[in-house]
Scaffold this motif. Structure first.
Motif, PDB file in Angstrom:
ATOM      1  N   TYR A 191      97.079  28.949  22.862  1.00  0.00           N
ATOM      2  CA  TYR A 191      97.060  30.249  22.402  1.00  0.00           C
ATOM      3  C   TYR A 191      98.268  30.957  22.552  1.00  0.00           C
ATOM      4  CZ  TYR A 191      94.766  34.846  21.954  1.00  0.00           C
ATOM      5  OH  TYR A 191      94.517  36.099  21.720  1.00  0.00           O
ATOM      6  N   LEU A 240      92.959  29.977  17.001  1.00  0.00           N
ATOM      7  CA  LEU A 240      92.119  31.095  17.272  1.00  0.00           C
ATOM      8  C   LEU A 240      92.990  32.286  17.546  1.00  0.00           C
ATOM      9  CD1 LEU A 240      89.444  30.051  19.726  1.00  0.00           C
ATOM     10  CD2 LEU A 240      88.977  30.878  17.700  1.00  0.00           C
ATOM     11  N   LYS A 241      94.470  31.836  17.821  1.00  0.00           N
ATOM     12  CA  LYS A 241      95.361  32.848  17.952  1.00  0.00           C
ATOM     13  C   LYS A 241      95.801  33.307  16.492  1.00  0.00           C
ATOM     14  CE  LYS A 241      98.829  35.414  19.936  1.00  0.00           C
ATOM     15  NZ  LYS A 241      98.476  36.556  21.044  1.00  0.00           N
ATOM     16  N   GLN A 287      92.616  34.555  14.082  1.00  0.00           N
ATOM     17  CA  GLN A 287      91.739  35.753  14.395  1.00  0.00           C
ATOM     18  C   GLN A 287      90.311  35.827  13.696  1.00  0.00           C
ATOM     19  OE1 GLN A 287      93.111  38.312  16.208  1.00  0.00           O
ATOM     20  NE2 GLN A 287      94.778  36.800  16.726  1.00  0.00           N
ATOM     21  N   LEU A 288      89.659  34.780  13.915  1.00  0.00           N
ATOM     22  CA  LEU A 288      88.354  34.606  13.300  1.00  0.00           C
ATOM     23  C   LEU A 288      87.211  35.656  13.729  1.00  0.00           C
ATOM     24  CD1 LEU A 288      88.026  30.601  14.044  1.00  0.00           C
ATOM     25  CD2 LEU A 288      88.802  31.989  11.680  1.00  0.00           C
ATOM     26  N   ASN A 316      78.901  33.737  19.222  1.00  0.00           N
ATOM     27  CA  ASN A 316      79.630  33.018  20.044  1.00  0.00           C
ATOM     28  C   ASN A 316      78.695  32.562  21.330  1.00  0.00           C
ATOM     29  OD1 ASN A 316      82.224  32.756  19.086  1.00  0.00           O
ATOM     30  ND2 ASN A 316      82.602  34.724  19.529  1.00  0.00           N
ATOM     31  N   PHE A 363      85.433  26.064  21.772  1.00  0.00           N
ATOM     32  CA  PHE A 363      85.690  26.827  20.754  1.00  0.00           C
ATOM     33  C   PHE A 363      85.004  28.255  20.790  1.00  0.00           C
ATOM     34  CE2 PHE A 363      84.948  28.475  16.466  1.00  0.00           C
ATOM     35  CZ  PHE A 363      85.948  28.558  15.696  1.00  0.00           C
ATOM     36  N   ALA A 364      83.703  28.215  20.968  1.00  0.00           N
ATOM     37  CA  ALA A 364      82.875  29.436  21.099  1.00  0.00           C
ATOM     38  C   ALA A 364      83.170  30.072  22.543  1.00  0.00           C
ATOM     39  CB  ALA A 364      81.485  29.204  20.894  1.00  0.00           C
ATOM     40  N   ASN A 423      86.855  31.557  22.092  1.00  0.00           N
ATOM     41  CA  ASN A 423      86.705  32.734  21.129  1.00  0.00           C
ATOM     42  C   ASN A 423      86.102  33.853  21.540  1.00  0.00           C
ATOM     43  OD1 ASN A 423      87.034  33.906  18.446  1.00  0.00           O
ATOM     44  ND2 ASN A 423      85.147  33.255  17.867  1.00  0.00           N
ATOM     45  N   GLN A 445      88.439  37.435  22.322  1.00  0.00           N
ATOM     46  CA  GLN A 445      87.788  38.648  21.621  1.00  0.00           C
ATOM     47  C   GLN A 445      87.680  39.686  22.853  1.00  0.00           C
ATOM     48  OE1 GLN A 445      84.429  37.782  19.654  1.00  0.00           O
ATOM     49  NE2 GLN A 445      85.461  36.701  17.875  1.00  0.00           N
TER      50      GLN A 445
END
Length: 344
Positions: A56, A201-202, A205-206, A213, A251-252, A255, A259
């Motif tokens: 990241y 994810l950086k 920007q999903l 999540n 991943f979740a 993320n 956020q």
């Protein structure tokens, strides 16, 4: 109440404490099954978290400027070299290098790590350079596909090795891999997917909501526990670092963390503290066990796994805070001396 309240640097302390659990088995005196679920399944999120933080914060900048990656690599090499020196007396006492030869020493230094937790540093160097070249030279979905294939190869040399070893061809292939690497939990097979996911994810920007999540995190944890228990029941695991459900879980989870992170809560001291905790904790496992034998309190300080774990965690953190305090004072002294010379 602030919406973004998570500090990644504070979480690194928490995940370092999870990693200590992997090496101390904190729930064994209560329940072996509970300890397996906590230590060998849940706490396996610790190392991937650190790798995703690297992806990241480092990989995106490195892809724009290779000197960033070179500078980062030099930093990790220095940390690894110092860590290796710290554990030389322990290795000599344990006879780890007896009879392994020059090639064996090189393999320990550059591939497997010079102490059981120091595998992370050579793996990190190999992993981030591997991910860098994959991401730099491949477009579209190919980088994530290659990283997933590498992880899949690693998976069948780790938690799913019992399946691999059932077939002569695949068993022979993995025997060749194990002559190079001690485990498939390494910089080639294990590290790239987590570094790439952190970078992704950086970069992307999903727009995945908190609720989605959290749902994915909960279901992934449940399924990973079931996965781990099934693998254990059928004795398929050569090692237990790699799970299928670890990918969607991380991943979740990551993320959600990015956020909710407070980007103003950038704390270099906490970052360095987490690294010191990681490096020093095996030394305090030895210290706690040694003190327990001296004072004849093995039943309390060793056999009681919860107390043992807490003593290792507390002593490691206290020492690490003291170490970072001294390091900061030395740095301040050098800066003051430099400023005085500049004024002169």
């Amino acid at each position: 109440m602030k919406n973004k309240t998570i500090s990644i640097d504070k979480l690194k302390i928490l995940f370092a404490i999870f990693i200590i659990a992997i090496h101390t088995y904190p729930l064994t005196s209560i329940s072996e099954n509970a300890d397996f679920i906590f230590t060998h399944v849940f706490c396996r999120i610790g190392v991937p978290f650190f790798l995703m933080v690297t992806g990241y914060f480092v990989l995106q900048k490195a892809l724009q400027d290779k000197s960033v990656l070179i500078k980062y690599t030099k930093k990790i090499i220095l940390i690894y070299a110092i860590s290796t020196i710290i554990y030389i007396p322990v290795n000599i006492y344990a006879g780890k290098f007896d009879g392994i030869g020059f090639i064996g020493i090189l393999k320990a230094i550059f591939i497997d790590g010079t102490f059981y937790h120091l595998w992370y540093f050579p793996a990190l160097i190999l992993g981030i350079w591997t991910t860098y070249f994959i991401t730099k030279n491949l477009k579209g979905k190919m980088p994530i596909i290659i990283c997933m294939i590498l992880y899949l190869i690693g998976l069948f040399g780790d938690s799913y090795y019992g399946i691999t070893s059932s077939f002569e061809i695949t068993k022979n292939i993995y025997n060749v891999i194990f002559k190079i690497f001690e485990y498939t939990r390494n910089g080639l097979f294990y590290v790239p997917i987590f570094i790439y996911m952190g970078y992704m994810l950086k970069e992307k920007q999903l727009n995945i909501g908190t609720k989605q999540n959290v749902i994915l995190i909960v279901f992934s944890i449940i399924l990973m526990i079931i996965e781990g228990l099934i693998l254990r029941q059928f004795d398929l695991q050569r090692h237990d670092s790699m799970y299928i459900m670890l990918i969607p879980l991380m991943f979740a989870l990551f993320n959600l963390i990015v956020q909710k992170q407070d980007k103003t809560a950038n704390n270099k001291k906490l970052r360095e503290l987490s690294t010191t905790i990681y490096i020093m904790h095996p030394l305090f496992i030895i210290v706690v066990r040694g003190i327990a034998k001296i004072v004849h309190l093995q039943d309390l300080m060793i056999d009681n796994s919860v107390i043992h774990y807490l003593l290792v965690v507390i002593s490691t953190i206290i020492f690490s805070i003291f170490f970072e305090f001294i390091k900061e004072k030395i740095k301040d002294g050098r800066n003051s001396k430099r400023q005085s010379l500049d004024r002169a």
